[in-house]
Each structure stands twice: as C-alpha cells, then as structure tokens.
Motif scaffolding. Sequence first.
Motif, PDB file in Angstrom:
ATOM      1  N   GLY A   1       0.812  -1.208   0.000  1.00 50.78           N
ATOM      2  CA  GLY A   1       0.000   0.000   0.000  1.00 50.78           C
ATOM      3  C   GLY A   1       0.844   1.257   0.000  1.00 50.78           C
ATOM      4  O   GLY A   1       1.969   1.257   0.516  1.00 50.78           O
ATOM      5  N   TRP A   2       0.313   2.292  -0.604  1.00 52.59           N
ATOM      6  CA  TRP A   2       0.883   3.631  -0.488  1.00 52.59           C
ATOM      7  C   TRP A   2      -0.016   4.435   0.444  1.00 52.59           C
ATOM      8  O   TRP A   2      -1.243   4.421   0.299  1.00 52.59           O
ATOM      9  CB  TRP A   2       0.964   4.317  -1.845  1.00 52.59           C
ATOM     10  CG  TRP A   2       2.199   4.012  -2.624  1.00 52.59           C
ATOM     11  CD1 TRP A   2       2.325   3.129  -3.649  1.00 52.59           C
ATOM     12  CD2 TRP A   2       3.492   4.595  -2.432  1.00 52.59           C
ATOM     13  NE1 TRP A   2       3.621   3.118  -4.111  1.00 52.59           N
ATOM     14  CE2 TRP A   2       4.360   4.017  -3.376  1.00 52.59           C
ATOM     15  CE3 TRP A   2       4.018   5.544  -1.559  1.00 52.59           C
ATOM     16  CZ2 TRP A   2       5.713   4.352  -3.476  1.00 52.59           C
ATOM     17  CZ3 TRP A   2       5.353   5.877  -1.652  1.00 52.59           C
ATOM     18  CH2 TRP A   2       6.184   5.289  -2.602  1.00 52.59           C
TER      19      TRP A   2
ATOM     20  N   TYR B   1      -8.283   1.853  -4.770  1.00 49.37           N
ATOM     21  CA  TYR B   1      -7.948   3.256  -4.501  1.00 49.37           C
ATOM     22  C   TYR B   1      -8.945   3.833  -3.514  1.00 49.37           C
ATOM     23  O   TYR B   1     -10.137   3.541  -3.572  1.00 49.37           O
ATOM     24  CB  TYR B   1      -7.987   4.069  -5.795  1.00 49.37           C
ATOM     25  CG  TYR B   1      -6.990   3.605  -6.823  1.00 49.37           C
ATOM     26  CD1 TYR B   1      -7.344   2.674  -7.787  1.00 49.37           C
ATOM     27  CD2 TYR B   1      -5.680   4.099  -6.820  1.00 49.37           C
ATOM     28  CE1 TYR B   1      -6.425   2.228  -8.726  1.00 49.37           C
ATOM     29  CE2 TYR B   1      -4.754   3.667  -7.748  1.00 49.37           C
ATOM     30  CZ  TYR B   1      -5.134   2.726  -8.691  1.00 49.37           C
ATOM     31  OH  TYR B   1      -4.211   2.280  -9.609  1.00 49.37           O
ATOM     32  N   THR B   2      -8.469   4.678  -2.645  1.00 48.09           N
ATOM     33  CA  THR B   2      -9.378   5.416  -1.793  1.00 48.09           C
ATOM     34  C   THR B   2      -9.869   6.645  -2.553  1.00 48.09           C
ATOM     35  O   THR B   2      -9.390   6.944  -3.655  1.00 48.09           O
ATOM     36  CB  THR B   2      -8.712   5.814  -0.483  1.00 48.09           C
ATOM     37  OG1 THR B   2      -7.515   6.545  -0.769  1.00 48.09           O
ATOM     38  CG2 THR B   2      -8.351   4.582   0.343  1.00 48.09           C
ATOM     39  N   ALA B   3     -10.791   7.353  -1.968  1.00 50.98           N
ATOM     40  CA  ALA B   3     -11.518   8.390  -2.701  1.00 50.98           C
ATOM     41  C   ALA B   3     -10.610   9.456  -3.307  1.00 50.98           C
ATOM     42  O   ALA B   3     -10.778   9.857  -4.461  1.00 50.98           O
ATOM     43  CB  ALA B   3     -12.551   9.028  -1.779  1.00 50.98           C
ATOM     44  N   PHE B   4      -9.615   9.906  -2.545  1.00 47.93           N
ATOM     45  CA  PHE B   4      -8.845  11.038  -3.045  1.00 47.93           C
ATOM     46  C   PHE B   4      -7.894  10.643  -4.170  1.00 47.93           C
ATOM     47  O   PHE B   4      -7.427  11.486  -4.924  1.00 47.93           O
ATOM     48  CB  PHE B   4      -8.076  11.721  -1.905  1.00 47.93           C
ATOM     49  CG  PHE B   4      -7.043  10.858  -1.232  1.00 47.93           C
ATOM     50  CD1 PHE B   4      -7.329  10.248  -0.012  1.00 47.93           C
ATOM     51  CD2 PHE B   4      -5.795  10.666  -1.785  1.00 47.93           C
ATOM     52  CE1 PHE B   4      -6.389   9.460   0.621  1.00 47.93           C
ATOM     53  CE2 PHE B   4      -4.851   9.888  -1.159  1.00 47.93           C
ATOM     54  CZ  PHE B   4      -5.151   9.274   0.039  1.00 47.93           C
ATOM     55  N   GLY B   5      -7.599   9.371  -4.297  1.00 48.47           N
ATOM     56  CA  GLY B   5      -6.675   8.930  -5.339  1.00 48.47           C
ATOM     57  C   GLY B   5      -7.345   8.415  -6.591  1.00 48.47           C
ATOM     58  O   GLY B   5      -6.718   8.370  -7.662  1.00 48.47           O
ATOM     59  N   LYS B   6      -8.586   8.057  -6.457  1.00 46.25           N
ATOM     60  CA  LYS B   6      -9.281   7.451  -7.595  1.00 46.25           C
ATOM     61  C   LYS B   6      -9.356   8.421  -8.760  1.00 46.25           C
ATOM     62  O   LYS B   6      -9.747   9.566  -8.605  1.00 46.25           O
ATOM     63  CB  LYS B   6     -10.683   7.021  -7.162  1.00 46.25           C
ATOM     64  CG  LYS B   6     -11.370   6.083  -8.114  1.00 46.25           C
ATOM     65  CD  LYS B   6     -12.661   5.565  -7.503  1.00 46.25           C
ATOM     66  CE  LYS B   6     -12.399   4.676  -6.301  1.00 46.25           C
ATOM     67  NZ  LYS B   6     -13.635   4.076  -5.767  1.00 46.25           N
TER      68      LYS B   6
ATOM     69  N   ARG C   1      -6.911   9.786 -10.281  1.00 43.17           N
ATOM     70  CA  ARG C   1      -5.702  10.605 -10.411  1.00 43.17           C
ATOM     71  C   ARG C   1      -4.434   9.811 -10.129  1.00 43.17           C
ATOM     72  O   ARG C   1      -3.376  10.127 -10.652  1.00 43.17           O
ATOM     73  CB  ARG C   1      -5.774  11.788  -9.445  1.00 43.17           C
ATOM     74  CG  ARG C   1      -6.925  12.737  -9.704  1.00 43.17           C
ATOM     75  CD  ARG C   1      -6.822  13.988  -8.834  1.00 43.17           C
ATOM     76  NE  ARG C   1      -6.816  13.676  -7.410  1.00 43.17           N
ATOM     77  CZ  ARG C   1      -5.873  14.097  -6.569  1.00 43.17           C
ATOM     78  NH1 ARG C   1      -4.852  14.807  -6.997  1.00 43.17           N
ATOM     79  NH2 ARG C   1      -5.947  13.787  -5.281  1.00 43.17           N
ATOM     80  N   PHE C   2      -4.532   8.807  -9.272  1.00 41.83           N
ATOM     81  CA  PHE C   2      -3.368   8.008  -8.899  1.00 41.83           C
ATOM     82  C   PHE C   2      -3.451   6.640  -9.564  1.00 41.83           C
ATOM     83  O   PHE C   2      -4.543   6.082  -9.730  1.00 41.83           O
ATOM     84  CB  PHE C   2      -3.310   7.805  -7.379  1.00 41.83           C
ATOM     85  CG  PHE C   2      -3.077   9.053  -6.573  1.00 41.83           C
ATOM     86  CD1 PHE C   2      -2.904  10.297  -7.162  1.00 41.83           C
ATOM     87  CD2 PHE C   2      -3.029   8.976  -5.201  1.00 41.83           C
ATOM     88  CE1 PHE C   2      -2.692  11.433  -6.410  1.00 41.83           C
ATOM     89  CE2 PHE C   2      -2.818  10.105  -4.416  1.00 41.83           C
ATOM     90  CZ  PHE C   2      -2.652  11.338  -5.024  1.00 41.83           C
ATOM     91  N   THR C   3      -2.288   6.105  -9.927  1.00 36.39           N
ATOM     92  CA  THR C   3      -2.208   4.751 -10.461  1.00 36.39           C
ATOM     93  C   THR C   3      -1.079   4.017  -9.756  1.00 36.39           C
ATOM     94  O   THR C   3       0.066   4.460  -9.793  1.00 36.39           O
ATOM     95  CB  THR C   3      -1.952   4.761 -11.974  1.00 36.39           C
ATOM     96  OG1 THR C   3      -2.985   5.490 -12.637  1.00 36.39           O
ATOM     97  CG2 THR C   3      -1.921   3.328 -12.504  1.00 36.39           C
TER      98      THR C   3
ATOM     99  N   GLN D   1       1.934   6.508  -9.556  1.00 39.22           N
ATOM    100  CA  GLN D   1       1.880   7.631 -10.486  1.00 39.22           C
ATOM    101  C   GLN D   1       0.764   8.562 -10.030  1.00 39.22           C
ATOM    102  O   GLN D   1      -0.383   8.133  -9.898  1.00 39.22           O
ATOM    103  CB  GLN D   1       1.609   7.131 -11.906  1.00 39.22           C
ATOM    104  CG  GLN D   1       1.454   8.232 -12.936  1.00 39.22           C
ATOM    105  CD  GLN D   1       2.755   8.979 -13.202  1.00 39.22           C
ATOM    106  OE1 GLN D   1       3.819   8.366 -13.248  1.00 39.22           O
ATOM    107  NE2 GLN D   1       2.673  10.280 -13.359  1.00 39.22           N
ATOM    108  N   MET D   2       1.117   9.803  -9.800  1.00 35.54           N
ATOM    109  CA  MET D   2       0.141  10.776  -9.320  1.00 35.54           C
ATOM    110  C   MET D   2       0.004  11.900 -10.332  1.00 35.54           C
ATOM    111  O   MET D   2       0.993  12.589 -10.649  1.00 35.54           O
ATOM    112  CB  MET D   2       0.565  11.337  -7.959  1.00 35.54           C
ATOM    113  CG  MET D   2       0.819  10.259  -6.913  1.00 35.54           C
ATOM    114  SD  MET D   2       1.138  10.955  -5.281  1.00 35.54           S
ATOM    115  CE  MET D   2       2.680  11.805  -5.576  1.00 35.54           C
ATOM    116  N   ASN D   3      -1.180  12.083 -10.852  1.00 35.44           N
ATOM    117  CA  ASN D   3      -1.454  13.109 -11.855  1.00 35.44           C
ATOM    118  C   ASN D   3      -2.430  14.136 -11.304  1.00 35.44           C
ATOM    119  O   ASN D   3      -3.140  13.884 -10.329  1.00 35.44           O
ATOM    120  CB  ASN D   3      -2.031  12.469 -13.115  1.00 35.44           C
ATOM    121  CG  ASN D   3      -1.077  11.490 -13.763  1.00 35.44           C
ATOM    122  OD1 ASN D   3       0.147  11.676 -13.750  1.00 35.44           O
ATOM    123  ND2 ASN D   3      -1.636  10.435 -14.356  1.00 35.44           N
TER     124      ASN D   3
END
Length: 118
Positions: free
Chosen positions: A35-36, A59-64, A66-68, A81-83
């Motif tokens: 996990g990150w 993914y949790t809500a804030f990463g869904k 935008r994050f991979t 990867q965070m966009n």
Amino acid sequence: QVQFVESGGGMVQAGGSLRLSCAGTGSMFSTSLIGWFRQAPGKQRELAATISRSGNTVYTAFGKGRFTISRDNDKNVVNLQMNNLKPEDTAVYYCNYYLGSRGWNPTWGQGVQVTVSS
C-alpha cells in the motif's frame, strides 16, 4: 522481514505529476499486498492505494482517477503515479506491506515529501 525505500518525491505546481517508487527487499515483498499511504502535517496517516501480488488495485476516494499504483515483482518495485496533483495532496508518502491477520506492518520507512504549490 521486508525493508523498503521510497523515492521520487518533490515539489510541483498544482496540476502537475509525480511518480513515486517503493523499492523493497526480502522475499515477502513480491508476494505481499503493498500500500501507499500519506500523512499531511497535523493529520493521521491515510491509505491512498493498494496493489495485490497479482496486480489487483484498490484506490481510496482522493486517489481514484488521479493516482495509479503498479508493481514489478521481478524488480521488487511498487510505483505510484500521481497526476493532476492538488495542494491538498501535500504530504509525506509512505509504502508498506500487509501482514494479513496482523494488519499493516507496524514499522514505517522515512517516506518521501510531496509538496504541491498552488
């Protein structure tokens, strides 16, 4: 025993991207759920994403969206990867592995600082 080192943090402007890497050692790394997490100043550590040994991701809500999260088991590396980063993504980011019934490994690494300016 698994040990890992996080890298790839830095400072970006809002809307930018960063790629974090978690390099692990130990035979359990490639077979464990990884996990990150992140911890912003004054806040509790929170989970961003997980990836199973077979590559299933959550993914949790804030990463869904935008994050991979991805992993290369041959290289013992898990990436995040965070966009489209936002100022509220500013935090120290950590990786860790799951111990099953015992929960997450209680030992944390140094983490990497991610700072997003507006």
